[in-house]
Scaffold this active site. Structure first.
Site, short mmCIF file in Angstrom:
data_model
loop_
_atom_site.label_atom_id
_atom_site.label_comp_id
_atom_site.label_asym_id
_atom_site.label_seq_id
_atom_site.Cartn_x
_atom_site.Cartn_y
_atom_site.Cartn_z
N HIS A 1 0.65 -1.38 0.35
CA HIS A 1 -0.10 0.34 0.10
C HIS A 1 0.82 1.28 0.00
O HIS A 1 1.63 1.32 0.49
CB HIS A 1 -0.88 -0.47 0.66
CG HIS A 1 -0.04 0.51 2.38
ND1 HIS A 1 0.30 -0.49 2.87
CD2 HIS A 1 -0.32 1.62 3.58
CE1 HIS A 1 0.91 -0.51 3.95
NE2 HIS A 1 0.33 0.44 4.47
N ASP B 1 0.41 5.14 1.78
CA ASP B 1 -0.38 4.98 2.78
C ASP B 1 -0.76 6.67 2.72
O ASP B 1 -0.96 7.22 1.86
CB ASP B 1 0.62 5.88 4.55
CG ASP B 1 1.96 5.42 5.06
OD1 ASP B 1 1.24 4.20 5.11
OD2 ASP B 1 2.57 5.92 5.24
N HIS C 1 4.56 0.62 0.20
CA HIS C 1 5.36 -0.50 0.85
C HIS C 1 4.63 -1.79 2.00
O HIS C 1 3.40 -1.86 1.64
CB HIS C 1 6.11 0.34 2.27
CG HIS C 1 5.29 0.98 3.30
ND1 HIS C 1 4.46 2.78 2.51
CD2 HIS C 1 4.53 1.42 3.77
CE1 HIS C 1 3.60 2.54 3.26
NE2 HIS C 1 3.35 1.79 4.51
N ARG D 1 4.78 6.65 13.29
CA ARG D 1 4.63 7.43 12.02
C ARG D 1 4.79 8.47 12.36
O ARG D 1 3.62 8.45 13.03
CB ARG D 1 4.08 5.96 11.18
CG ARG D 1 3.97 6.44 10.09
CD ARG D 1 2.46 5.46 8.38
NE ARG D 1 1.40 6.30 9.38
CZ ARG D 1 0.42 5.71 8.42
NH1 ARG D 1 0.60 4.71 7.61
NH2 ARG D 1 -0.66 6.61 8.55
#
Length: 305
Positions: A96, A98, A251, A266
Site C-alpha cells: 500500500h 499510506d 510499502h 509513524r
C-alpha cells in the site's frame, strides 16, 4: 559539522544517510540535500539514536506541515501527529501507499524503530517510478489514461471465520468514516516530474470497469511494482528512521517474526492533490479528511546535484 554521505542500497531504490544528527534542527542546505536525495532514491535510512517522538515530529516538519496520526485510528497518547505501528494492534502485511483513500495523501512518511524483533519484521519499499518505466509501451499508454477509486473500506480477502472480535473491532474503527477518492493510476511527481503507478491495496476499482475487470488489471500493474529489482528490503535495527516518498512508493511490513513484539512510530507530512498525465487532479467521492491533513502548497524546487 560532519559531511553528509549518501550511499545507495540498491540500484533502483534506497540509500543510507550518515553525517546528519536527526535530533538537531537542520539548516536549509541540509534539508535541500535530503529532499534532493529523497527525489533520487525514494527512501532514505538514518541512524536515529536518541530521537524521541518530539524529535521525529521536528525532523518531519522540515519537509512540510504534518498530518495528524490517521483519519480514523487514534494517535499515541500526548502526540497527535504520531501513529503507533504496533504488531499487537494488527499488521500491515499488504502492499500500500499510506492513506491514499483521502484527497491529498501524505507526501512523505517517516518510520522510527521502537521495538525490533530478533529476526524478521522487515519493511519492503517499492519504487512505483521504476515499475512505470518497466511497463511495455502499450500497457504504459493504457495506464496513462486510467483512474482508480481508493477506499479504506476495502476487501481484506480474509475468511470471516478467521476474524476474531478484536480484529473486527479494529476494522470497525478503521472504517468508522468511509473515504473514497478517485486518483490517476499514473501520478506525475510534483518535484521530479517522474511518472509512477499510484495504486496499492486501497485502490479497489478502475473507473469504468467492473470489479472483476478492475481486479485483473490492478493485479497486472501491481506485479510490476513488486518486482524484486524495484524493492528495498530493510531489516530494522534499534533506533533507526526511514523516510520515504509516499507519492512514488509502496510499502509492506513482512509478517515473519512469530508474533514477537514489533513497534514503529509513524509521522507523515501533508501532501498535495495528485495530478495525472493529462493535468487533471484527484477528486473526493466520499469523506472529508480536512481534520487529518491540510493540502500542501507548491513544492520547493530541489537543490541542484
Amino acid at each position: 559539522m560532519p559531511e553528509i554521505e549518501i550511499r545507495k542500497v540498491t540500484a533502483r531504490i534506497g540509500a543510507e544517510v550518515s553525517g546528519v544528527d536527526l535530533a538537531q534542527s537542520l539548516d536549509e542546505e541540509t534539508v535541500a540535500t535530503l529532499r534532493d536525495a529523497l527525489g533520487r532514491h525514494k527512501a532514505l535510512v538514518f541512524d536515529a539514536a536518541g530521537l524521541d517522538d518530539a524529535g521525529q515530529q521536528a525532523f518531519a516538519r522540515h519537509f512540510g506541515d504534518l498530518t495528524t496520526a490517521h483519519p480514523t485510528v487514534p494517535a499515541v497518547d500526548g502526540a497527535p501527529n504520531v501513529l503507533a505501528v504496533d504488531s499487537e494492534r494488527g499488521r500491515a502485511n499488504h502492499w500500500h501507499t499510506d492513506v491514499t483513500f483521502v484527497l491529498n495523501p501524505p507526501q512523505a512518511s517517516t518510520l522510527r524503530s521502537i521495538t525490533v524483533p530478533p529476526y524478521g519484521g522487515e519493511t519492503l519499499i517499492a519504487s512505483s517510478a521504476a515499475a512505470y518505466r518497466d511497463l511495455p509501451g502499450p500497457l504504459r499508454s493504457l495506464a496513462d489514461t486510467l483512474w482508480a477509486e481508493h477506499t479504506n473500506d476495502y476487501d481484506y480477502a480474509v475468511p470471516d471465520e478467521e476474524i476474531d472480535g478484536e480484529t473486527a473491532g479494529r476494522r470497525a474503527q478503521f472504517t468508522s468514516t468511509v473515504y473514497r477518492t478517485a486518483h490517476p493510476v499514473v501520478r506525475v511527481h510534483p518535484l521530479t516530474g517522474e511518472r509512477g503507478l499510484f495504486i496499492g491495496g486501497f485502490a479497489q476499482r478502475i473507473v469504468g470497469l467492473s470489479a472483476a475487470e478492475s481486479r485483473k488489471l490492478l493485479e497486472l500493474l501491481q506485479s510490476y511494482v513488486t518486482r524484486p529489482e524495484n524493492v528495498l528490503r530493510w531489516r530494522w535495527s534499534p533506533e533507526q528512521l526511514v523516510l520515504f516518498d509516499n507519492r512514488i512508493t509502496q510499502h509492506y511490513a513482512v509478517d515473519n517474526y512469530d508474533g514477537l513484539p514489533r513497534r514503529l512510530h509513524r509521522v507523515t507530512v501533508a501532501g498535495d492533490v495528485p495530478v495525472g498525465v493529462d493535468g487533471r487532479e484527484s477528486h473526493a467521492i466520499t469523506g472529508d479528511a480536512s481534520h487529518y491533513t491540510p493540502v500542501a502548497g507548491p513544492a520547493p524546487v530541489p537543490a541542484a546535484a
